[in-house]
Scaffold this active site. Structure first.
Site, PDB file in Angstrom:
ATOM      1  CE  LYS A  17      10.962  -3.274   8.075  1.00 16.91           C
ATOM      2  NZ  LYS A  17      11.932  -4.078   7.324  1.00 16.91           N
TER       3      LYS A  17
ATOM      4  N   GLY B  54      -0.221  -4.787  -3.267  1.00 20.57           N
ATOM      5  CA  GLY B  54       0.731  -3.856  -3.872  1.00 20.57           C
ATOM      6  C   GLY B  54       0.153  -3.120  -5.080  1.00 20.57           C
TER       7      GLY B  54
HETATM    8  P1  ADP Z   1      -0.471  -3.857   4.452  1.00 27.62           P
HETATM    9  O1  ADP Z   1      -0.224  -5.266   3.957  1.00 27.62           O
HETATM   10  O2  ADP Z   1      -1.878  -3.659   4.893  1.00 27.62           O
HETATM   11  O3  ADP Z   1       0.006  -2.825   3.466  1.00 27.62           O
HETATM   12  P2  ADP Z   1       2.010  -3.888   5.915  1.00 27.62           P
HETATM   13  O4  ADP Z   1       2.427  -5.112   5.194  1.00 27.62           O
HETATM   14  O5  ADP Z   1       2.703  -2.630   5.615  1.00 27.62           O
HETATM   15  O6  ADP Z   1       0.420  -3.673   5.763  1.00 27.62           O
HETATM   16  O7  ADP Z   1       2.189  -4.092   7.486  1.00 27.62           O
HETATM   17  C1  ADP Z   1       1.529  -5.102   8.176  1.00 27.62           C
HETATM   18  C2  ADP Z   1       2.359  -5.571   9.331  1.00 27.62           C
HETATM   19  O8  ADP Z   1       2.754  -4.488  10.158  1.00 27.62           O
HETATM   20  C3  ADP Z   1       1.585  -6.506  10.235  1.00 27.62           C
HETATM   21  O9  ADP Z   1       2.142  -7.794  10.125  1.00 27.62           O
HETATM   22  C4  ADP Z   1       1.754  -5.923  11.619  1.00 27.62           C
HETATM   23  O10 ADP Z   1       2.024  -6.888  12.600  1.00 27.62           O
HETATM   24  C5  ADP Z   1       2.930  -4.998  11.451  1.00 27.62           C
HETATM   25  N1  ADP Z   1       2.931  -3.935  12.462  1.00 27.62           N
HETATM   26  C6  ADP Z   1       1.960  -3.029  12.705  1.00 27.62           C
HETATM   27  N2  ADP Z   1       2.283  -2.243  13.755  1.00 27.62           N
HETATM   28  C7  ADP Z   1       3.497  -2.644  14.175  1.00 27.62           C
HETATM   29  C8  ADP Z   1       4.361  -2.235  15.235  1.00 27.62           C
HETATM   30  N3  ADP Z   1       4.034  -1.242  16.056  1.00 27.62           N
HETATM   31  N4  ADP Z   1       5.525  -2.894  15.395  1.00 27.62           N
HETATM   32  C9  ADP Z   1       5.865  -3.895  14.551  1.00 27.62           C
HETATM   33  N5  ADP Z   1       5.081  -4.322  13.544  1.00 27.62           N
HETATM   34  C10 ADP Z   1       3.915  -3.727  13.351  1.00 27.62           C
END
Ligand code: ADP
Ligand code: MG
Length: 399
Positions: A197, A376
């Site tokens: 998101k 974070g």
């Molecule tokens: P990070 O922890 O690296 O900052 P986030 O927590 O923001 O990353 O996002 C990771 C999640 O986003 C993963 O669980 C992944 O499955 C999900 N994700 C990535 N692309 C999509 C998509 N197209 N639709 C739904 N979820 C997604």
């Protein structure tokens, strides 16, 4: 770093309260990623070898101030004892007469681990009484918990009011490495950002717009930007309440002449399921009953071609639902490409819980310049915010 570290003080014979971030992902009591435990070992060994006695403390999960047997630190203590090659004693509680007795018996070179700090609501409330009680176990505070440094809790900030406070080796390494993104990064500086998101990443996006020459977007987040441009995204994850923010970010990018790249093709599936049938389509052809689950090969090619010019690359957030093998090709290709660029002298830094997990899973973590344990905290650091856990430590020029 302008903070004192363990190397600036004589730790021999001292009793040290060492705050680490041993908050690892657990699945049914099993550690699924031990990165944070491994990353905490150097400071523990450093202190023990120099004859300090160490009271080690961490939180685990979100027990919300109550004892929760599923969130006891036992699996972490077991893993740590494997890594250290010696038994690690774990107390039954972070506080209490029993703990005091055990602490009193510690000899130079001894290690004692406290049970999950967050079984006490006072930890997250940064309660001064609780902080003072923890401080009572030691005469020196060492903070190695970079992943918790963005929170002013009793064991990360409160305790520094009662003990001289210095950084551990991991915290120092994190601050030094991530500072390379803030202080004169080699240009061009490109960011690859993805994950689920935009919400929660607005501030980091805005900060990066002031520093980067290009932002390459993937993951669920890209869907919202594409929707804001008027594309139909079918059943994809789209944050309808973030469309205005998405437009604003893209307008800012245009004004600041930051190249803002969005996927031109995608892997779609009818649902997020490991057996779902996938298809690759141009981004303007997402059917009503399908959802975007990964960036497509054309996007991978365009992104890697653009990244080839970068001298600094920061990556946060997977390019797709990489937890499912059939949806992981985009994340895999980007991870491998960024890792490869390190060899060409590019500064490559990865931050964020899931992106780091992806890099670890793919076995390219040690090919990056730096992989942050911070989650974070690493994002807040990149935003340019000061982290209370770091701020509270003694300055290098303090007496
Ligand atoms: P990070 O922890 O690296 O900052 P986030 O927590 O923001 O990353 O996002 C990771 C999640 O986003 C993963 O669980 C992944 O499955 C999900 N994700 C990535 N692309 C999509 C998509 N197209 N639709 C739904 N979820 C997604
Ligand atoms: Mg995450």
């Amino acid at each position: 770093m302008n903070k004192k570290t363990v190397r600036d003080v004589d730790v021999g014979g001292r009793r040290v309260f060492l705050r680490a971030d041993l908050n690892v992902p657990l699945d049914d009591g099993r550690i699924t990623d031990d990165t944070r435990v491994r990353a905490s070992v150097p400071t523990i060994v450093y202190l023990l070898e120099r004859g300090a006695s160490v009271v080690l403390a961490s939180h685990l999960g979100r027990p919300k101030g109550k004892v929760n047997d599923a969130l006891r630190l036992k699996p972490v203590a077991d893993r740590l004892s494997q890594l250290l090659g010696r038994p690690v004693r774990l107390t039954g509680d972070a506080l209490g007469a029993g703990v005091q007795l055990a602490v009193d018996k510690l000899q130079p070179g001894d290690l004692l681990m406290l049970e999950n700090l967050r079984f006490h609501a006072e930890e997250e409330a940064n309660d001064p009484g609780f902080a003072k009680a923890l401080a009572g176990f030691a005469d020196l505070y060492v903070d190695d918990a970079f992943g918790s440094a963005h929170r002013a809790h009793a064991s990360t900030e409160g305790i520094t009011h009662y003990l001289p406070a210095v950084a551990g080796l991991l915290l120092e390494r994190e601050v030094e490495a991530l500072s390379r993104l803030l202080k004169k990064p080699a240009k061009p500086f490109h960011t690859v950002i993805g994950g689920a998101k935009i919400a929660g990443k607005l501030e980091v996006l805005e900060a990066l717009l002031n520093r980067c020459q290009a932002i390459l977007v993937g993951g669920g987040m890209a869907n919202t930007f594409l929707a804001a441009r008027g594309l139909a995204m079918g059943k994809s994850l789209v944050e309808t309440d973030q469309l205005e923010n998405a437009e604003r970010i893209m307008a800012e990018a245009r004004r600041k002449r930051v190249r803002f790249m969005l996927p031109t093709d995608a892997v779609i599936a009818p649902q997020i399921h490991y057996r779902a049938r996938t298809e690759t389509i141009p981004i303007d052809a997402v059917p009503k009953d399908q959802m975007v689950v990964d960036i497509g090969p054309e996007t991978v090619a365009a992104y890697t071609e653009h990244l080839a010019k970068a001298r600094t690359i920061f990556w946060n957030g997977p390019m797709g639902v990489f937890e499912i093998t059939g949806f992981a090709a985009g994340t895999t290709a980007i991870a491998r490409y960024i890792a490869e660029r390190t060899g060409a002298g590019v500064v490559t830094i990865v931050g964020g819980g899931d992106s780091v997990a992806a890099v670890e899973q793919l076995g390219v973590a040690d090919q990056m310049t730096h992989v942050s344990t911070g989650g974070g905290a690493s994002l807040e650091f990149v935003e340019g915010k000061s982290l209370p856990g770091v701020e509270a430590l003694l300055d290098r020029d303090d007496p």
